[in-house]
Design a protein around this motif. Structure first.
Motif, PDB file in Angstrom:
ATOM      1  N   VAL A 240      37.451  60.358  42.447  1.00  0.00           N
ATOM      2  CA  VAL A 240      38.598  59.457  42.392  1.00  0.00           C
ATOM      3  C   VAL A 240      38.936  59.218  40.923  1.00  0.00           C
ATOM      4  CG1 VAL A 240      39.493  57.177  43.025  1.00  0.00           C
ATOM      5  CG2 VAL A 240      37.856  58.357  44.536  1.00  0.00           C
ATOM      6  N   TYR A 261      33.705  46.738  43.260  1.00  0.00           N
ATOM      7  CA  TYR A 261      33.497  47.401  44.550  1.00  0.00           C
ATOM      8  C   TYR A 261      32.832  46.442  45.547  1.00  0.00           C
ATOM      9  CZ  TYR A 261      32.068  50.848  48.021  1.00  0.00           C
ATOM     10  OH  TYR A 261      31.883  51.537  49.193  1.00  0.00           O
ATOM     11  N   ARG A 264      35.186  43.861  46.939  1.00  0.00           N
ATOM     12  CA  ARG A 264      36.022  44.381  48.027  1.00  0.00           C
ATOM     13  C   ARG A 264      35.246  44.419  49.337  1.00  0.00           C
ATOM     14  NH1 ARG A 264      41.594  46.055  47.095  1.00  0.00           N
ATOM     15  NH2 ARG A 264      41.204  47.986  48.231  1.00  0.00           N
ATOM     16  N   ARG A 274      39.261  52.880  53.825  1.00  0.00           N
ATOM     17  CA  ARG A 274      39.673  52.191  52.606  1.00  0.00           C
ATOM     18  C   ARG A 274      38.824  52.620  51.402  1.00  0.00           C
ATOM     19  NH1 ARG A 274      38.256  47.213  53.853  1.00  0.00           N
ATOM     20  NH2 ARG A 274      36.739  47.236  52.178  1.00  0.00           N
ATOM     21  N   ARG A 276      38.652  55.198  49.325  1.00  0.00           N
ATOM     22  CA  ARG A 276      39.313  55.652  48.100  1.00  0.00           C
ATOM     23  C   ARG A 276      39.991  54.499  47.360  1.00  0.00           C
ATOM     24  NH1 ARG A 276      41.253  60.390  45.736  1.00  0.00           N
ATOM     25  NH2 ARG A 276      43.045  60.032  44.367  1.00  0.00           N
ATOM     26  N   SER A 277      40.677  53.644  48.072  1.00  0.00           N
ATOM     27  CA  SER A 277      41.357  52.530  47.406  1.00  0.00           C
ATOM     28  C   SER A 277      40.354  51.542  46.820  1.00  0.00           C
ATOM     29  CB  SER A 277      42.316  51.822  48.370  1.00  0.00           C
ATOM     30  OG  SER A 277      41.610  51.237  49.448  1.00  0.00           O
ATOM     31  N   ASP A 278      39.205  51.365  47.481  1.00  0.00           N
ATOM     32  CA  ASP A 278      38.168  50.494  46.923  1.00  0.00           C
ATOM     33  C   ASP A 278      37.633  51.064  45.614  1.00  0.00           C
ATOM     34  OD1 ASP A 278      38.372  48.740  49.052  1.00  0.00           O
ATOM     35  OD2 ASP A 278      36.626  49.529  50.124  1.00  0.00           O
ATOM     36  N   GLU A 280      39.246  53.165  43.610  1.00  0.00           N
ATOM     37  CA  GLU A 280      40.324  53.069  42.620  1.00  0.00           C
ATOM     38  C   GLU A 280      40.334  51.682  41.985  1.00  0.00           C
ATOM     39  OE1 GLU A 280      43.796  56.146  44.162  1.00  0.00           O
ATOM     40  OE2 GLU A 280      43.763  54.094  44.937  1.00  0.00           O
ATOM     41  N   TYR A 281      40.189  50.664  42.812  1.00  0.00           N
ATOM     42  CA  TYR A 281      40.150  49.280  42.323  1.00  0.00           C
ATOM     43  C   TYR A 281      38.974  49.091  41.361  1.00  0.00           C
ATOM     44  CZ  TYR A 281      40.130  44.141  42.537  1.00  0.00           C
ATOM     45  OH  TYR A 281      40.158  42.810  42.220  1.00  0.00           O
ATOM     46  N   ASN A 306      45.316  44.577  39.843  1.00  0.00           N
ATOM     47  CA  ASN A 306      46.325  44.946  40.838  1.00  0.00           C
ATOM     48  C   ASN A 306      47.633  45.374  40.182  1.00  0.00           C
ATOM     49  OD1 ASN A 306      44.787  44.564  43.192  1.00  0.00           O
ATOM     50  ND2 ASN A 306      45.177  42.349  43.194  1.00  0.00           N
ATOM     51  N   LEU A 309      47.066  48.890  38.926  1.00  0.00           N
ATOM     52  CA  LEU A 309      47.104  49.816  40.065  1.00  0.00           C
ATOM     53  C   LEU A 309      48.525  50.062  40.543  1.00  0.00           C
ATOM     54  CD1 LEU A 309      44.019  48.578  42.118  1.00  0.00           C
ATOM     55  CD2 LEU A 309      44.333  50.898  41.240  1.00  0.00           C
TER      56      LEU A 309
END
Length: 312
Positions: A240, A261, A264, A274, A276-278, A280-281, A306, A309
């Motif tokens: 990622v 991480y 989240r 979720r 990948r988005s976790d 990315e965050y 955010n 992102l």
């Protein structure tokens, strides 16, 4: 909302502000709150989650400063002990961008399992083992292993980051053995690329990932610096990407990744859809932490993460 409990060291980072200087040449140092598990706890709470710190600081002005820092950042301190002398770490950024640091250890290693009020840990909470000093011999190591047993018995989510520091480890084989034990028991493991090769003995990254999964962990995240993070489970594997930044201090970046991480997971629950988005965050949180000095003071807000992102 589940709580993330982080056990290990809370210390003073004396950060050298002299550009491109090692500790021999550095003369200007600024006091910052640090310690890997404390950094993780601060990220969780600063982003709106619930976290607590389990460890020991000195009964001195530095320990009071560290306790106040946790409280100001929303971290619970009912399992923080104040006794002895506070641990120091001295950190500088060298010309090649790498960190030069050394420890002056205080009482963090005296933290005992009996000091922990286990009644505050609930069945759906997360336990994070991410101390750089916990696998050194002493009471903290004993507390580390006993808390792991407690977490496994009660079915808690277990996170582990070995935080290998060659300046600290005198018995490398024992460190590897202890780290592998935690990897085998953990639900989530975060490592640097160096740590992945060190703990598996594999030269190829893919082979190292497979060796880590065979040990027993359910998720492996290997941070790759500017390239992003490799996240792997038994049936999923991808890198990622992160974001481009101008780094001034990488201290605490890996801890910021872990804290983001776990935040989240603690607030939204674990959802493979979720993943990948976790990550990315978490990547963005870790990257932005590198744009300021210190560890806890450099943690970006959830709003900034955010917004970043959203602008990708």
């Amino acid at each position: 909302m589940n709580t993330v409990h982080c056990i290990g060291e809370l210390l003073i980072d004396w950060v050298c502000e002299d550009a491109s200087s090692d500790l021999v040449k550095g003369t200007t140092f600024v006091k910052k709150a640090g310690g890997a598990p404390a950094n993780v706890a601060a990220v969780v709470s600063k982003h709106g989650g619930q976290s607590s710190f389990l460890g020991q600081v000195g009964d001195d002005p530095f320990g009071l400063f560290l306790k106040q820092t946790l409280i100001e950042n929303g971290v619970r301190t009912e399992n923080l002990v104040e006794s002895g002398d506070t641990t120091f770490a001295f950190v500088s950024i060298q010309e090649d961008g790498e960190r030069d640091f050394t420890f002056r250890r205080g009482s963090d290693g005296e933290y005992a399992f009996d000091s922990i009020d286990l009644s505050v840990i609930e069945s759906r909470d997360i336990i994070h083992f991410g101390s750089a000093t916990a696998l050194l011999e002493g009471k903290l190591k004993d507390a580390y292993f006993k808390l792991l047993q407690f977490a496994k018995r009660d079915g808690l989510f277990i996170s582990f980051d070995p935080n290998y520091r060659d300046a600290l480890i005198t018995d490398l084989e024992q460190f590897k053995q202890d780290a592998r034990h935690f990897i085998a028991e953990a639900d989530f493991v975060k490592l640097s690329e160096e740590e992945a090769h060190l703990l598996t003995g594999e030269k190829q990254l893919e082979e190292a990932v497979q060796a880590l999964l065979r040990l027993g962990t359910k998720q492996v995240a290997i941070t790759l610096g500017s390239r992003g993070t490799l996240i792997a489970t038994t049936d999923h594997h991808e890198i990622v990407p992160s974001i481009a930044i101008e780094s001034v201090d990488s201290t605490g970046a890996g801890d910021a990744f872990v804290g983001a991480y776990l935040y989240r997971l603690a607030t939204l629950g674990m959802d493979p859809q979720r993943l990948r988005s976790d990550i990315e965050y978490a990547n963005v949180t870790g990257a932005l932490t590198c744009t300021a000095y210190g560890a806890i003071p450099a943690i970006p807000s959830r709003q900034l993460v955010n917004e970043t992102l959203g602008g990708k």
